[in-house]
Design a protein around this motif. Structure first.
Motif, PDB file in Angstrom:
ATOM      1  N   HIS A  67      19.590   3.209   5.698  1.00  0.00           N
ATOM      2  CA  HIS A  67      20.815   2.177   4.980  1.00  0.00           C
ATOM      3  C   HIS A  67      21.522   2.964   3.859  1.00  0.00           C
ATOM      4  O   HIS A  67      22.626   2.529   3.556  1.00  0.00           O
ATOM      5  CB  HIS A  67      20.118   0.949   4.386  1.00  0.00           C
ATOM      6  N   ARG A  68      20.923   3.851   3.366  1.00  0.00           N
ATOM      7  CA  ARG A  68      21.227   5.024   2.409  1.00  0.00           C
ATOM      8  C   ARG A  68      22.070   6.116   3.038  1.00  0.00           C
ATOM      9  O   ARG A  68      22.317   7.211   2.215  1.00  0.00           O
ATOM     10  CB  ARG A  68      20.262   5.122   1.315  1.00  0.00           C
ATOM     11  N   GLN A  69      22.277   5.990   4.173  1.00  0.00           N
ATOM     12  CA  GLN A  69      22.768   7.238   5.043  1.00  0.00           C
ATOM     13  C   GLN A  69      21.936   8.257   4.894  1.00  0.00           C
ATOM     14  O   GLN A  69      22.585   9.555   4.784  1.00  0.00           O
ATOM     15  CB  GLN A  69      24.339   7.415   4.557  1.00  0.00           C
ATOM     16  N   PHE A 102      10.937  -3.883   2.660  1.00  0.00           N
ATOM     17  CA  PHE A 102      11.698  -2.858   1.861  1.00  0.00           C
ATOM     18  C   PHE A 102      12.925  -3.461   1.792  1.00  0.00           C
ATOM     19  O   PHE A 102      13.525  -4.243   2.597  1.00  0.00           O
ATOM     20  CB  PHE A 102      11.789  -1.588   2.709  1.00  0.00           C
ATOM     21  N   PRO A 103      13.606  -3.045   0.502  1.00  0.00           N
ATOM     22  CA  PRO A 103      13.456  -2.234  -0.457  1.00  0.00           C
ATOM     23  C   PRO A 103      12.501  -2.352  -1.469  1.00  0.00           C
ATOM     24  O   PRO A 103      12.370  -1.897  -2.313  1.00  0.00           O
ATOM     25  CB  PRO A 103      14.924  -1.913  -0.971  1.00  0.00           C
ATOM     26  N   GLY A 104      11.912  -3.716  -1.462  1.00  0.00           N
ATOM     27  CA  GLY A 104      11.030  -4.177  -2.554  1.00  0.00           C
ATOM     28  C   GLY A 104      11.611  -4.496  -3.702  1.00  0.00           C
ATOM     29  O   GLY A 104      12.829  -4.878  -3.743  1.00  0.00           O
ATOM     30  N   LYS A 105      10.656  -5.085  -4.663  1.00  0.00           N
ATOM     31  CA  LYS A 105      11.181  -5.787  -5.831  1.00  0.00           C
ATOM     32  C   LYS A 105      10.387  -5.351  -7.041  1.00  0.00           C
ATOM     33  O   LYS A 105       9.206  -4.970  -6.997  1.00  0.00           O
ATOM     34  CB  LYS A 105      10.978  -7.355  -5.713  1.00  0.00           C
ATOM     35  N   SER A 120      16.581  -3.708   4.617  1.00  0.00           N
ATOM     36  CA  SER A 120      16.254  -3.014   5.466  1.00  0.00           C
ATOM     37  C   SER A 120      14.871  -3.274   5.993  1.00  0.00           C
ATOM     38  O   SER A 120      14.517  -3.375   7.255  1.00  0.00           O
ATOM     39  CB  SER A 120      16.243  -1.767   4.931  1.00  0.00           C
ATOM     40  N   LEU A 121      13.899  -4.011   5.237  1.00  0.00           N
ATOM     41  CA  LEU A 121      12.566  -4.499   5.669  1.00  0.00           C
ATOM     42  C   LEU A 121      11.635  -3.193   6.070  1.00  0.00           C
ATOM     43  O   LEU A 121      10.422  -3.022   5.501  1.00  0.00           O
ATOM     44  CB  LEU A 121      12.617  -5.330   7.021  1.00  0.00           C
ATOM     45  N   TYR A 122      11.951  -2.286   6.905  1.00  0.00           N
ATOM     46  CA  TYR A 122      11.261  -1.167   7.169  1.00  0.00           C
ATOM     47  C   TYR A 122      11.459   0.274   6.251  1.00  0.00           C
ATOM     48  O   TYR A 122      12.627   0.335   5.953  1.00  0.00           O
ATOM     49  CB  TYR A 122      11.482  -0.594   8.827  1.00  0.00           C
ATOM     50  N   CYS A 123      10.575   0.712   6.160  1.00  0.00           N
ATOM     51  CA  CYS A 123      10.602   2.039   5.326  1.00  0.00           C
ATOM     52  C   CYS A 123      11.365   2.846   5.661  1.00  0.00           C
ATOM     53  O   CYS A 123      12.459   3.267   4.847  1.00  0.00           O
ATOM     54  CB  CYS A 123       8.904   2.574   5.242  1.00  0.00           C
ATOM     55  N   ALA A 181       6.666  -1.065  -2.434  1.00  0.00           N
ATOM     56  CA  ALA A 181       7.952  -0.848  -1.689  1.00  0.00           C
ATOM     57  C   ALA A 181       9.038  -0.310  -2.583  1.00  0.00           C
ATOM     58  O   ALA A 181       9.649   0.787  -2.101  1.00  0.00           O
ATOM     59  CB  ALA A 181       8.366  -2.043  -0.788  1.00  0.00           C
ATOM     60  N   TYR A 182       8.976  -0.862  -3.591  1.00  0.00           N
ATOM     61  CA  TYR A 182      10.139  -0.655  -4.737  1.00  0.00           C
ATOM     62  C   TYR A 182       9.798   0.691  -5.225  1.00  0.00           C
ATOM     63  O   TYR A 182      10.711   1.389  -5.153  1.00  0.00           O
ATOM     64  CB  TYR A 182      10.064  -1.696  -5.744  1.00  0.00           C
ATOM     65  N   GLN A 183       8.678   1.112  -5.549  1.00  0.00           N
ATOM     66  CA  GLN A 183       8.352   2.500  -6.164  1.00  0.00           C
ATOM     67  C   GLN A 183       8.742   3.390  -4.855  1.00  0.00           C
ATOM     68  O   GLN A 183       9.257   4.478  -5.410  1.00  0.00           O
ATOM     69  CB  GLN A 183       6.926   2.440  -6.487  1.00  0.00           C
TER      70      GLN A 183
END
Length: 354
Positions: free
Chosen positions: A223-225, A130-133, A214-217, A143-145
């Motif tokens: 990270h986005r508060q 995450f957050p993916g590509k 972030s890597l994790y879901c 992950a992006y979706q």
């Protein structure tokens, strides 16, 4: 009373109701009407392989927060996946306040392939990308979706896990905390308490870590508060009623805590907090014989198992490197050098640092 005055009087009476009228919720370019729910399949393809992400959107008849929920980020963790099916049947959009976005199964290839940890189509761990590509591998696009369609649209976020195929796990919940985001941290702790599990792990995030991927879901949400919590309930890739039902009960109580569902939320006043989780790492390949199970308390230096070679000889003892509770321990024989054999939770005095 003049006609103009009467019209203004009527408008004044009904204006508060007009202002709070619920609008449609747009998902995947479709309108979900207030008081209804719809099912979606988000298509994902890397040009070679393809999959989909099954999502239910419950749009309430009244305004409120948006709760995003994911199950099956690891497709071999079955208890949360089955719990999601039951949760969906208990949410009535006619009485719900605002919106629940429920990802029934984030990792369909892992689920159908009976593959622990990774998506067998590209051998990547969805909970590490995450957050993916948008243009990445299949797992990165998944992950992006989830990031764009679910996490970014949520006011609160919950990710549901269990012990994967080899993991003997003790049930607990966790939430993210950082001095960088005190409000999100405190709300996350309140979410964790509402989920009703008696052990709560605090995922402390260093301030500088917020600026890294972030890597994790659920960490992506934080990270986005966005206040974020995890459930860990279930063991060894098995499905037991005693694992599924606490997840269902916890989510329903969370919805009540967030005032999205009618009913009084139960309160967990004295949970056990855990802030540190040291790991014991395997020194070699071989066959692991655990002498302890998840949920047991151990002391530093205590023997917790041993590893033999493939002839069943030359045993190497494994010792606890701290005193605390075993959150999970490998419960199946195969072990590789460098893998985590067990993780020990160190009991803390409190949750979020005020």
């Amino acid at each position: 009373m003049s006609t103009k005055f009467y019209a203004l009087f009527i408008m004044g009476c009904f204006l508060p109701f007009i202002l709070v009228a619920q609008s449609h919720f747009v998902f995947q370019e479709q309108n979900v009407a207030p008081g209804t729910h719809q099912q979606f399949k988000i298509k994902v393809s890397d040009g070679v392989d393809s999959t989909f992400i099954p999502v239910s959107v419950f749009h309430g008849s009244k305004p409120g927060p948006v709760l995003g929920i994911t199950a099956g980020v690891h497709g071999y963790e079955y208890a949360p996946i089955l719990a999601a099916q039951q949760i969906a049947r208990q949410i009535d959009p006619a009485t719900l306040s605002d919106t629940v976005i429920l990802v029934h199964l984030a990792n369909v290839p892992s689920f159908l392939g009976r593959s622990p940890y990774v998506n067998p189509l590209d051998e990547k761990n969805l909970n590490r990308v995450f957050p993916g590509k948008a243009d990445g591998s299949l797992t990165e696009q998944m992950a992006y979706q989830i990031t764009q369609e679910v996490i970014a649209r949520s006011d609160y976020f919950l990710d549901m896990h269990s012990g994967d195929a080899p993991e003997d796990l003790r049930p607990y919940v966790g939430y993210y905390s950082s001095e960088r985001f005190p409000k999100a941290s405190q709300k996350g702790e309140a979410m964790a308490r509402a989920l009703g599990f008696d052990h709560i792990v605090v995922f402390d995030v260093a301030a500088e870590r917020i600026d890294e991927p972030s890597l994790y879901c659920s960490q992506e949400a934080f990270h986005r508060q966005i206040p974020s919590a995890d459930i860990e309930c279930g063991s060894l890739g098995a499905v037991q009623t005693q694992d599924v039902q606490p997840i269902v009960d916890g989510v329903i109580n969370l919805l009540r805590h967030l005032e999205m569902m009618a009913g009084e939320a139960a309160s967990l006043n004295s949970p056990i907090f855990i802030r540190e989780r040291p790991s014991v790492i395997s020194p070699q390949d071989g066959i692991f014989y655990p002498l302890k199970t998840s949920g047991e308390y151990v002391s530093e230096g205590m023997k917790v198992g041993y590893i033999t070679d493939f002839f069943g000889e030359n045993p190497v003892d494994v010792f606890a490197n701290a005193s605390g509770i075993i959150l999970y321990i490998i419960g199946t024989p195969p072990i590789n050098k460098g893998e985590t054999l067990l993780r020990i939770g160190l009991i803390a005095s409190s949750g979020t640092k005020k």
